[in-house]
Design an enzyme around this catalytic site. Structure first.
Site, PDB file in Angstrom:
ATOM      1  CG  HIS A 129      -1.975  -1.045   1.213  1.00 10.82           C
ATOM      2  ND1 HIS A 129      -2.882  -1.196   0.185  1.00 10.82           N
ATOM      3  CD2 HIS A 129      -2.255  -2.041   2.100  1.00 10.82           C
ATOM      4  CE1 HIS A 129      -3.682  -2.230   0.446  1.00 10.82           C
ATOM      5  NE2 HIS A 129      -3.314  -2.763   1.592  1.00 10.82           N
ATOM      6  CG  ASP A 166      -3.084  -8.313   0.860  1.00 15.75           C
ATOM      7  OD1 ASP A 166      -2.323  -8.561   1.809  1.00 15.75           O
ATOM      8  OD2 ASP A 166      -4.106  -7.597   0.978  1.00 15.75           O
ATOM      9  CG  HIS A 168      -6.716  -5.244   1.928  1.00 14.36           C
ATOM     10  ND1 HIS A 168      -6.141  -6.072   2.865  1.00 14.36           N
ATOM     11  CD2 HIS A 168      -7.932  -4.898   2.424  1.00 14.36           C
ATOM     12  CE1 HIS A 168      -6.967  -6.224   3.892  1.00 14.36           C
ATOM     13  NE2 HIS A 168      -8.059  -5.525   3.647  1.00 14.36           N
ATOM     14  CG  ASP A 247      -5.155  -9.732   3.701  1.00 14.13           C
ATOM     15  OD1 ASP A 247      -4.992 -10.264   2.586  1.00 14.13           O
ATOM     16  OD2 ASP A 247      -4.762  -8.567   3.968  1.00 14.13           O
TER      17      ASP A 247
HETATM   18 ZN   LIG Z   1      -4.225  -6.993   2.880  1.00 17.71          ZN
END
Ligand SMILES: [Zn+2]
Length: 311
Positions: A129, A166, A168, A247
């Site tokens: 991120h 992931d 996200h 996740d």
């Molecule tokens: Zn994540």
């Protein structure tokens, strides 16, 4: 050839912030389960050094890195500073982020040198991120982007693929590599999860697969088989990097996917198969998210165990 295992000391001591799920327990749990499963004796544990400023500046703006370093230094006197809703900087943050990126870079160096077949960088803080000049989502320095750019600019590779599973969206990695045709980013993620309010990616080297809440292993493997594999085979990377977040597991509280350990193993097998077909099996996987401690440990160990298995 063995699978390399890279980590660093601050993974076990650096704290993100009060009550942060991005905690030392994540690495402790993975290593504990590796020990219990006998995996610690199968991988080759190798040392690494913090990333150099030169390596970091390939991915990030100089002013951003300077501010990060200064904020971390000042935190010794003033205490931690909150820089986004979920991300704090304290006196260890800059060093921990440099060491995580350094572990990813060293893994790439060793895999490209042919001393190990593939590698797992078991590091925190995560990185995907972190953009050229922004930090959030627990990420400060983008390890996978630093590693990709090191492979291209220092080791002389011509094409590198990044595979991100992931849950996200890899907004930081996108920000850094967009328009760099030497890198192709393949990313699947929950479309309603953090980071919020982003526009669809415009650059042709970013192949995103936003997916609905409730997606399971069958849905994810459909993306891998129908989109990732054909495009990876035609892109012909000389190295595959994996942003390995765990996740998307069904036990994870941070998101709403329903993957299991089996799905992580299967996904790993598929990516390894492509790596063998196009780049002699050269693959470096770097830990990103995964915050439910027990499912993180089980999933990461399933992933690493698969990496250690040969064809
Ligand atoms: Zn994540």
């Amino acid at each position: 050839m063995p699978t390399g295992f890279f980590t660093h000391d601050l993974c076990h001591s650096y704290q993100q912030g009060p009550d942060s799920p991005e905690s030392p327990e994540r690495i402790d749990a993975i290593e504990d389960r590796m020990l219990a499963m006998g995996l610690s004796r199968v991988v080759t544990v190798l040392p690494s050094a913090p990333a150099s400023l030169e390596d970091v500046l390939r991915a990030h703006d100089k002013s951003y890195v300077q501010e990060l370093e200064q904020t971390s230094r000042e935190a010794q006197r003033t205490g931690e500073k909150q820089i986004s809703e979920d991300t704090f900087i304290n006196e260890l943050s800059f060093e921990a982020a440099l060491k995580s990126a350094g572990a990813a870079i060293e893994a790439v160096r060793q895999v490209c040198a042919g001393t190990i077949r593939n590698a797992f960088a078991c590091v925190r803080p995560p990185g995907h991120h972190a953009g050229r000049n922004f930090a959030h989502g627990f990420c400060l320095i983008n390890s996978v982007a630093c590693a990709a750019l090191h492979a291209l600019d220092v080791l002389g590779l011509k094409r590198v693929a990044i595979v991100d599973f992931d849950v996200h969206r890899a907004d930081g990695t996108e920000d850094i590599i967009k328009g760099d045709e030497r890198i192709a980013l393949f990313s699947l993620y929950q479309e309603t999860a953090f980071p919020f309010g982003l526009q669809p990616a415009q650059a042709s080297n970013i192949i995103n697969a936003p997916m609905p809440e409730g997606s399971d292993g069958t849905d994810v493997l459909r993306v891998v088989n129908d989109i990732w594999i054909p495009k990876l085979l035609s892109f012909k990377p000389e190295l595959i990097l994996v942003s390995a977040g765990f996740d998307a597991h069904r036990d994870e509280k941070q998101a709403l996917f329903k993957l299991t350990e089996f799905d992580y193993s299967f996904m790993t097998i598929e990516v390894m198969r492509v790596a063998r077909a196009v780049c002699g099996g050269r693959l470096v996987s770097i830990l990103e998210g995964g915050y439910d401690i027990r499912s993180l440990a089980r999933s990461a160990v399933a992933h690493i165990t698969t990496l250690t298995r040969s064809a």
